[in-house]
Design an enzyme around this catalytic site. Structure first.
Site, mmCIF file in Angstrom:
data_model
loop_
_atom_site.group_PDB
_atom_site.id
_atom_site.type_symbol
_atom_site.label_atom_id
_atom_site.label_comp_id
_atom_site.label_asym_id
_atom_site.label_seq_id
_atom_site.Cartn_x
_atom_site.Cartn_y
_atom_site.Cartn_z
ATOM 1 N N GLU A 63 0.819 -1.200 0.000
ATOM 2 C CA GLU A 63 0.000 0.000 0.000
ATOM 3 C C GLU A 63 0.857 1.256 0.000
ATOM 4 O OE1 GLU A 63 -1.951 -0.980 3.577
ATOM 5 O OE2 GLU A 63 -0.364 -0.135 4.806
ATOM 6 N N CYS A 76 3.450 8.456 1.386
ATOM 7 C CA CYS A 76 4.058 7.441 2.244
ATOM 8 C C CYS A 76 4.067 6.140 1.442
ATOM 9 C CB CYS A 76 3.205 7.307 3.500
ATOM 10 S SG CYS A 76 3.730 5.997 4.585
ATOM 11 N N CYS A 83 6.705 -7.065 6.838
ATOM 12 C CA CYS A 83 7.912 -6.602 7.520
ATOM 13 C C CYS A 83 8.397 -7.710 8.436
ATOM 14 C CB CYS A 83 7.607 -5.346 8.337
ATOM 15 S SG CYS A 83 9.066 -4.687 9.166
ATOM 16 N N CYS A 87 7.680 -6.143 15.399
ATOM 17 C CA CYS A 87 7.285 -5.309 16.537
ATOM 18 C C CYS A 87 5.870 -5.726 16.968
ATOM 19 C CB CYS A 87 7.309 -3.831 16.163
ATOM 20 S SG CYS A 87 8.891 -3.313 15.482
ATOM 21 N N CYS A 90 2.444 -3.829 16.060
ATOM 22 C CA CYS A 90 2.248 -3.391 14.680
ATOM 23 C C CYS A 90 1.610 -4.486 13.838
ATOM 24 C CB CYS A 90 3.615 -3.009 14.110
ATOM 25 S SG CYS A 90 3.635 -2.862 12.337
ATOM 26 N N CYS A 314 0.209 1.289 9.577
ATOM 27 C CA CYS A 314 0.840 0.641 8.434
ATOM 28 C C CYS A 314 0.442 -0.825 8.362
ATOM 29 C CB CYS A 314 2.358 0.789 8.497
ATOM 30 S SG CYS A 314 3.127 -0.105 9.821
#
Ligand code: SF4
Length: 322
Positions: A63, A76, A83, A87, A90, A314
């Site tokens: 995205e 952005c 990822c 974390c 997230c 995100c």
């Protein structure tokens, strides 16, 4: 070809009217294969924020978000699909890493955004892109070569690149120290944003697992080296999470670590993911945290959280699609 793509944002061969029609499709197939297609756009904030969900040629979803402010337009973008940094607060981190994006896949998010702005597809009339932030999905410095390649394509003069200013580009990192030091040697004038989220190793080890490898002190030292070489202020990103990292004493500790440095602290009210125990700080705690940092003379602002109503954290849009 590169003039069409980088100077006119024309990806569709039908627009290459200076090239004989018979050759256009062949050229396009060889030089500009269809990399990715738009699954959908979602708008919010009175249509001044537009989020795009992309499907890459192998079905992977990523995205990008275009945010229009009175005085500037920021995009952005994603550098990886998913990822691998894990974390716990997230949504992207929970789903893990699908794969790195190629340089072309990173650059195309911008080319398409610039075209949409030029053509007035984003309400507010035609505009030019002013800022790019690598803060979508992924850890940019974990996809180092392609991200650096993308920065060159974005900033090389037309027609080899888009001719954008390096100063308008922000690259974020969780603190991959060797890559930060290497990035400092590239000679870029981009801004570096360090996602710190905790000033002490004990907490940061749990919030940003890569901290078990490179500690707060090492990450900040690498950031200062980047500031020195690039001449740019470092941005410290800190997601404020209720009762986890938002205590005033942690604000004070952060202020001490950053005092006198070329730095700006960006506090980000956490955008809670559905069903998650992680949530945004109480207003009074946020205020005390800001004051504790500011007391050390360190510049600090609370980021405006654009895109909240369209799953702005995100990775959430792509996660919902899966
Ligand atoms: S917070 Fe950033 S680095 Fe951490 S898992 Fe999410 S996208 Fe990756």
């Amino acid at each position: 070809m590169s003039t069409h793509y980088f100077a006119r944002y024309a990806h569709d061969p039908a627009e290459w009217t200076d090239i004989p029609a018979a050759s256009r499709e062949k050229l396009a197939g060889e030089l500009l294969p269809d990399l990715m297609s738009v699954v959908r756009h979602i708008s919010c904030d009175d249509d001044t924020t537009r989020k795009t969900l992309w499907r890459l040629h192998d079905g992977t979803l990523v995205e990008s978000v275009l945010m229009r402010y009175p005085d500037r337009v920021t995009m952005c973008i994603s550098s990886q699909a998913g990822c691998g940094m894990n974390c716990p607060f997230c949504a992207t981190g929970q789903a893990g890493l699908d794969r790195n994006l190629s340089t072309a896949e990173i650059v195309h998010q911008i080319v398409d955004g610039m075209r949409a702005l030029r053509d007035g597809e984003v309400p507010g009339g035609p505009a030019r892109l002013s800022n790019i932030v690598f803060m979508g999905m992924g850890e940019p410095l974990a996809n180092y070569k392609r991200v650096v390649g993308a920065i060159r394509r974005l900033t090389d003069p037309e027609p080899d690149g888009l001719g954008l200013s390096q100063r308008g580009i922000t690259v974020s990192t969780v603190g991959l120290v060797p890559a930060m030091l290497r990035f400092a040697d590239e000679g870029f004038k981009c801004r570096l944003a360090v996602s710190l989220h905790a000033p002490d190793d004990e907490l940061r080890d749990t919030l940003v697992p890569v901290n078990t490898r490179w500690k707060v002190r090492e990450v900040l030292d690498a950031a200062w080296e980047y500031a020195e070489k690039s001449g740019r202020r470092i941005s410290i990103e800190y997601a404020l999470i209720r009762d986890i990292n938002d205590q005033a004493w942690r604000g004070d500790l952060l202020g001490r670590l950053l005092k006198g440095k070329r730095v700006h602290v960006n506090l980000i009210p956490l955008n809670p993911t559905p069903g998650s125990k992680w949530t945004a700080s109480r207003p009074e705690d946020e205020k005390a945290f800001v004051e504790a940092i500011a007391r050390h003379g360190v510049p600090v602002t609370v980021r405006d959280t654009r895109g909240q109503e369209i799953d702005g954290a995100c990775g959430q849009l792509a996660a919902a699609e899966r």
